[in-house]
Design a protein around this motif. Sequence first.
Motif, PDB file in Angstrom:
ATOM      1  N   ASP A  55       0.835  -1.210   0.000  1.00  0.00           N
ATOM      2  CA  ASP A  55       0.000   0.000   0.000  1.00  0.00           C
ATOM      3  C   ASP A  55       0.867   1.256   0.000  1.00  0.00           C
ATOM      4  O   ASP A  55       0.509   2.266  -0.631  1.00  0.00           O
ATOM      5  CB  ASP A  55      -0.913  -0.003   1.232  1.00  0.00           C
ATOM      6  CG  ASP A  55      -1.990  -1.072   1.148  1.00  0.00           C
ATOM      7  OD1 ASP A  55      -2.292  -1.524   0.014  1.00  0.00           O
ATOM      8  OD2 ASP A  55      -2.526  -1.465   2.209  1.00  0.00           O
ATOM      9  N   LYS A  56       2.008   1.212   0.676  1.00  0.00           N
ATOM     10  CA  LYS A  56       2.901   2.374   0.673  1.00  0.00           C
ATOM     11  C   LYS A  56       3.482   2.598  -0.719  1.00  0.00           C
ATOM     12  O   LYS A  56       3.589   3.754  -1.181  1.00  0.00           O
ATOM     13  CB  LYS A  56       4.018   2.168   1.683  1.00  0.00           C
ATOM     14  CG  LYS A  56       4.917   3.405   1.849  1.00  0.00           C
ATOM     15  CD  LYS A  56       6.056   3.164   2.807  1.00  0.00           C
ATOM     16  CE  LYS A  56       7.095   2.237   2.222  1.00  0.00           C
ATOM     17  NZ  LYS A  56       8.303   2.142   3.078  1.00  0.00           N
ATOM     18  N   ASN A  57       3.843   1.533  -1.409  1.00  0.00           N
ATOM     19  CA  ASN A  57       4.349   1.671  -2.776  1.00  0.00           C
ATOM     20  C   ASN A  57       3.270   2.244  -3.698  1.00  0.00           C
ATOM     21  O   ASN A  57       3.572   3.041  -4.595  1.00  0.00           O
ATOM     22  CB  ASN A  57       4.819   0.318  -3.300  1.00  0.00           C
ATOM     23  CG  ASN A  57       6.091  -0.161  -2.615  1.00  0.00           C
ATOM     24  OD1 ASN A  57       6.873   0.647  -2.118  1.00  0.00           O
ATOM     25  ND2 ASN A  57       6.292  -1.468  -2.577  1.00  0.00           N
ATOM     26  N   SER A  58       2.020   1.836  -3.474  1.00  0.00           N
ATOM     27  CA  SER A  58       0.919   2.386  -4.277  1.00  0.00           C
ATOM     28  C   SER A  58       0.764   3.878  -4.016  1.00  0.00           C
ATOM     29  O   SER A  58       0.500   4.663  -4.942  1.00  0.00           O
ATOM     30  CB  SER A  58      -0.383   1.654  -3.949  1.00  0.00           C
ATOM     31  OG  SER A  58      -0.285   0.282  -4.280  1.00  0.00           O
ATOM     32  N   ASN A  62       1.248   7.322  -6.733  1.00  0.00           N
ATOM     33  CA  ASN A  62       0.296   8.393  -7.054  1.00  0.00           C
ATOM     34  C   ASN A  62       0.993   9.690  -7.440  1.00  0.00           C
ATOM     35  O   ASN A  62       0.378  10.567  -8.063  1.00  0.00           O
ATOM     36  CB  ASN A  62      -0.633   8.642  -5.857  1.00  0.00           C
ATOM     37  CG  ASN A  62      -1.582   7.478  -5.609  1.00  0.00           C
ATOM     38  OD1 ASN A  62      -1.935   6.743  -6.533  1.00  0.00           O
ATOM     39  ND2 ASN A  62      -2.006   7.317  -4.370  1.00  0.00           N
ATOM     40  N   PHE A  63       2.271   9.839  -7.060  1.00  0.00           N
ATOM     41  CA  PHE A  63       3.007  11.054  -7.417  1.00  0.00           C
ATOM     42  C   PHE A  63       3.540  10.999  -8.853  1.00  0.00           C
ATOM     43  O   PHE A  63       3.939  12.021  -9.399  1.00  0.00           O
ATOM     44  CB  PHE A  63       4.177  11.261  -6.452  1.00  0.00           C
ATOM     45  CG  PHE A  63       3.755  11.672  -5.070  1.00  0.00           C
ATOM     46  CD1 PHE A  63       3.577  13.006  -4.741  1.00  0.00           C
ATOM     47  CD2 PHE A  63       3.514  10.717  -4.099  1.00  0.00           C
ATOM     48  CE1 PHE A  63       3.194  13.386  -3.469  1.00  0.00           C
ATOM     49  CE2 PHE A  63       3.124  11.075  -2.822  1.00  0.00           C
ATOM     50  CZ  PHE A  63       2.955  12.419  -2.504  1.00  0.00           C
ATOM     51  N   LEU A  64       3.567   9.826  -9.435  1.00  0.00           N
ATOM     52  CA  LEU A  64       4.085   9.682 -10.792  1.00  0.00           C
ATOM     53  C   LEU A  64       3.002   9.972 -11.814  1.00  0.00           C
ATOM     54  O   LEU A  64       1.814   9.719 -11.565  1.00  0.00           O
ATOM     55  CB  LEU A  64       4.630   8.260 -10.996  1.00  0.00           C
ATOM     56  CG  LEU A  64       5.742   7.825 -10.045  1.00  0.00           C
ATOM     57  CD1 LEU A  64       6.104   6.368 -10.307  1.00  0.00           C
ATOM     58  CD2 LEU A  64       6.961   8.717 -10.197  1.00  0.00           C
ATOM     59  N   PRO A  65       3.384  10.501 -12.988  1.00  0.00           N
ATOM     60  CA  PRO A  65       2.372  10.711 -14.036  1.00  0.00           C
ATOM     61  C   PRO A  65       1.921   9.382 -14.620  1.00  0.00           C
ATOM     62  O   PRO A  65       2.653   8.401 -14.634  1.00  0.00           O
ATOM     63  CB  PRO A  65       3.117  11.551 -15.073  1.00  0.00           C
ATOM     64  CG  PRO A  65       4.560  11.229 -14.867  1.00  0.00           C
ATOM     65  CD  PRO A  65       4.726  10.967 -13.397  1.00  0.00           C
ATOM     66  N   GLN A 113      -0.142  13.472  -0.834  1.00  0.00           N
ATOM     67  CA  GLN A 113       0.803  13.585   0.281  1.00  0.00           C
ATOM     68  C   GLN A 113       0.246  12.933   1.543  1.00  0.00           C
ATOM     69  O   GLN A 113       0.959  12.211   2.264  1.00  0.00           O
ATOM     70  CB  GLN A 113       1.119  15.064   0.553  1.00  0.00           C
ATOM     71  CG  GLN A 113       1.950  15.736  -0.526  1.00  0.00           C
ATOM     72  CD  GLN A 113       1.116  16.275  -1.681  1.00  0.00           C
ATOM     73  OE1 GLN A 113      -0.030  15.860  -1.859  1.00  0.00           O
ATOM     74  NE2 GLN A 113       1.696  17.171  -2.451  1.00  0.00           N
ATOM     75  N   ASN A 114      -1.027  13.175   1.814  1.00  0.00           N
ATOM     76  CA  ASN A 114      -1.622  12.603   3.018  1.00  0.00           C
ATOM     77  C   ASN A 114      -1.819  11.092   2.895  1.00  0.00           C
ATOM     78  O   ASN A 114      -1.721  10.368   3.904  1.00  0.00           O
ATOM     79  CB  ASN A 114      -2.970  13.281   3.301  1.00  0.00           C
ATOM     80  CG  ASN A 114      -2.810  14.703   3.809  1.00  0.00           C
ATOM     81  OD1 ASN A 114      -1.898  14.997   4.579  1.00  0.00           O
ATOM     82  ND2 ASN A 114      -3.668  15.608   3.355  1.00  0.00           N
ATOM     83  N   ARG A 115      -2.080  10.614   1.702  1.00  0.00           N
ATOM     84  CA  ARG A 115      -2.196   9.159   1.519  1.00  0.00           C
ATOM     85  C   ARG A 115      -0.847   8.481   1.752  1.00  0.00           C
ATOM     86  O   ARG A 115      -0.784   7.381   2.305  1.00  0.00           O
ATOM     87  CB  ARG A 115      -2.719   8.847   0.118  1.00  0.00           C
ATOM     88  CG  ARG A 115      -4.211   9.119  -0.059  1.00  0.00           C
ATOM     89  CD  ARG A 115      -4.735   8.483  -1.342  1.00  0.00           C
ATOM     90  NE  ARG A 115      -6.167   8.717  -1.491  1.00  0.00           N
ATOM     91  CZ  ARG A 115      -6.700   9.657  -2.264  1.00  0.00           C
ATOM     92  NH1 ARG A 115      -5.903  10.452  -2.963  1.00  0.00           N
ATOM     93  NH2 ARG A 115      -8.011   9.803  -2.336  1.00  0.00           N
ATOM     94  N   LEU A 116       0.229   9.128   1.307  1.00  0.00           N
ATOM     95  CA  LEU A 116       1.557   8.556   1.534  1.00  0.00           C
ATOM     96  C   LEU A 116       1.884   8.543   3.027  1.00  0.00           C
ATOM     97  O   LEU A 116       2.401   7.546   3.546  1.00  0.00           O
ATOM     98  CB  LEU A 116       2.610   9.352   0.770  1.00  0.00           C
ATOM     99  CG  LEU A 116       4.060   8.893   0.966  1.00  0.00           C
ATOM    100  CD1 LEU A 116       4.236   7.440   0.537  1.00  0.00           C
ATOM    101  CD2 LEU A 116       5.024   9.801   0.192  1.00  0.00           C
ATOM    102  N   ARG A 117       1.600   9.642   3.719  1.00  0.00           N
ATOM    103  CA  ARG A 117       1.851   9.669   5.166  1.00  0.00           C
ATOM    104  C   ARG A 117       1.005   8.612   5.878  1.00  0.00           C
ATOM    105  O   ARG A 117       1.474   7.966   6.820  1.00  0.00           O
ATOM    106  CB  ARG A 117       1.534  11.058   5.715  1.00  0.00           C
ATOM    107  CG  ARG A 117       2.433  12.168   5.148  1.00  0.00           C
ATOM    108  CD  ARG A 117       2.199  13.481   5.856  1.00  0.00           C
ATOM    109  NE  ARG A 117       2.980  14.557   5.253  1.00  0.00           N
ATOM    110  CZ  ARG A 117       2.455  15.490   4.459  1.00  0.00           C
ATOM    111  NH1 ARG A 117       1.160  15.474   4.165  1.00  0.00           N
ATOM    112  NH2 ARG A 117       3.230  16.438   3.960  1.00  0.00           N
ATOM    113  N   ARG A 118      -0.234   8.463   5.420  1.00  0.00           N
ATOM    114  CA  ARG A 118      -1.097   7.452   6.035  1.00  0.00           C
ATOM    115  C   ARG A 118      -0.552   6.043   5.788  1.00  0.00           C
ATOM    116  O   ARG A 118      -0.579   5.188   6.684  1.00  0.00           O
ATOM    117  CB  ARG A 118      -2.514   7.555   5.465  1.00  0.00           C
ATOM    118  CG  ARG A 118      -3.511   6.619   6.118  1.00  0.00           C
ATOM    119  CD  ARG A 118      -4.809   6.542   5.331  1.00  0.00           C
ATOM    120  NE  ARG A 118      -5.805   5.793   6.056  1.00  0.00           N
ATOM    121  CZ  ARG A 118      -5.857   4.468   6.124  1.00  0.00           C
ATOM    122  NH1 ARG A 118      -4.924   3.742   5.517  1.00  0.00           N
ATOM    123  NH2 ARG A 118      -6.810   3.874   6.819  1.00  0.00           N
TER     124      ARG A 118
END
Length: 457
Positions: A55-58, A62-65, A113-118
């Motif tokens: 899930d963290k890799n996903s 999300n930051f990639l085009p 950003q918040n999804r990555l922190r989560r």
Amino acid sequence: MNNKTTFFLTAFFLIGLVSFAQTKKWTLEECVFYAVENNISIQQSELDLQNAKIDKNSALGNFLPSLNAGANHSWNIGLNQNITTGLLENQTTQFSSVSLNSSIDIYNGLQNQNRLRRAKLSELASQYNLSKIQDDISLSVANAYLNILFNKENLKVQQAQLVNDEQQLTRSEELVKAGSIPRGDLLDVKATVALDKQKILAAENTLLISKLSLAQLLQLEDFKNFDIVEENLNAEQSATLLEKPQTIYGKALEHRIEIKVAKTNLEVAEKDVKIAKGTMQPSLTGFYSFSTRASYSDRIIGIDGGGNPIVAGPLPLFDQFSDNKGHNFGLQLNVPILNGFSARNNVAKSKVNYERTKNAYNQAELDLERNVYTAFTDANAALKTYEAAVSTLEAREEAFNYAKEKFAVGMMNAFDYNQAQLLYTNAQSDLIRAKYDYIFKEKVVELYFGIPILKKP
């Protein structure tokens, strides 16, 4: 070396291996480390940790085009318009197209950003959960291990009592022949010996069941041949019990996994609120697309003097792709105005979940405080019980030795002697039980203070 000699040597070697496997005895360290490596609950928790990492890799992705390529080739068979004559004819035409599309989030309410922190917090929570299960399994293994040690010592007490009673039976037979004691006393001693054998059988069954419990905890199948090292553990007062319970609670707040799990879950719930709020903000996306196409149909290249079209074959394929290429790029702004209150309701739900998680965190602190004080009180009570059991055993042993001397000279009947012996045996069992009960409860207090059951090699 002939074949017969080789056969006997091989057989002897195999028998030795089997004997070694059957006589292997496990230490507490081996049991704990083996359980941590093979327990199903721990393996399940490790899989949860793997999912959290995925899930963290996903979330990082999300930051990639986004980038997608496509190609299409079609055949149109049947009634189609002839581009050279303009008439409808039954014919087959072919078309090819190639496209490339890309888009990237420029701003979406900081959701990525918040999804990555989560996701990072969720991974941390999974690691904490894994550590907690490992601690729980280690504590369960230690408890089961101590239970086996208790049953082993209790069996030795029963066996020693049988030896003593059998000696007393022999002595009683001699006294009956000499006329020093009545025959009824001899029958009482025989009954006592028979009862001792029943107690030994019961103690052996209890020991076997305790071995089965630990073997199942270790996921071992051959529990009948499973055994542990008979360690001589001393029941001495731990330095941790000299600490104040509030000091132990303060240390537990710093390192106990259940508090870290509750705190991390609270931080995850906080990120969920921010993610939900992000869906109510405008989003800006950049996009780019490239496309080109080619046709395999004849084409009109001009008009002759009579007004008829001049037809030629299709251009080369790569020339058409080069001539027909096109680019499309821009920005897309999306402003949420009315969406059935779904975004607003998601924010409200995430806030409710945050308050629920906050309550769970506060409850975890209260539970920890209660558990620390309970464990501290239980350990001190177990220590006092053990000390009292030591004093009781000393008194019962002295009384039994005195009764043995009186019975040997015929100054005590068999009933009173058996009562003294029963009290002595019970005192031995009570001491063993109090000893291992204290050792286990002492380990629980040390865990709250930050002292692990075993140090990793």
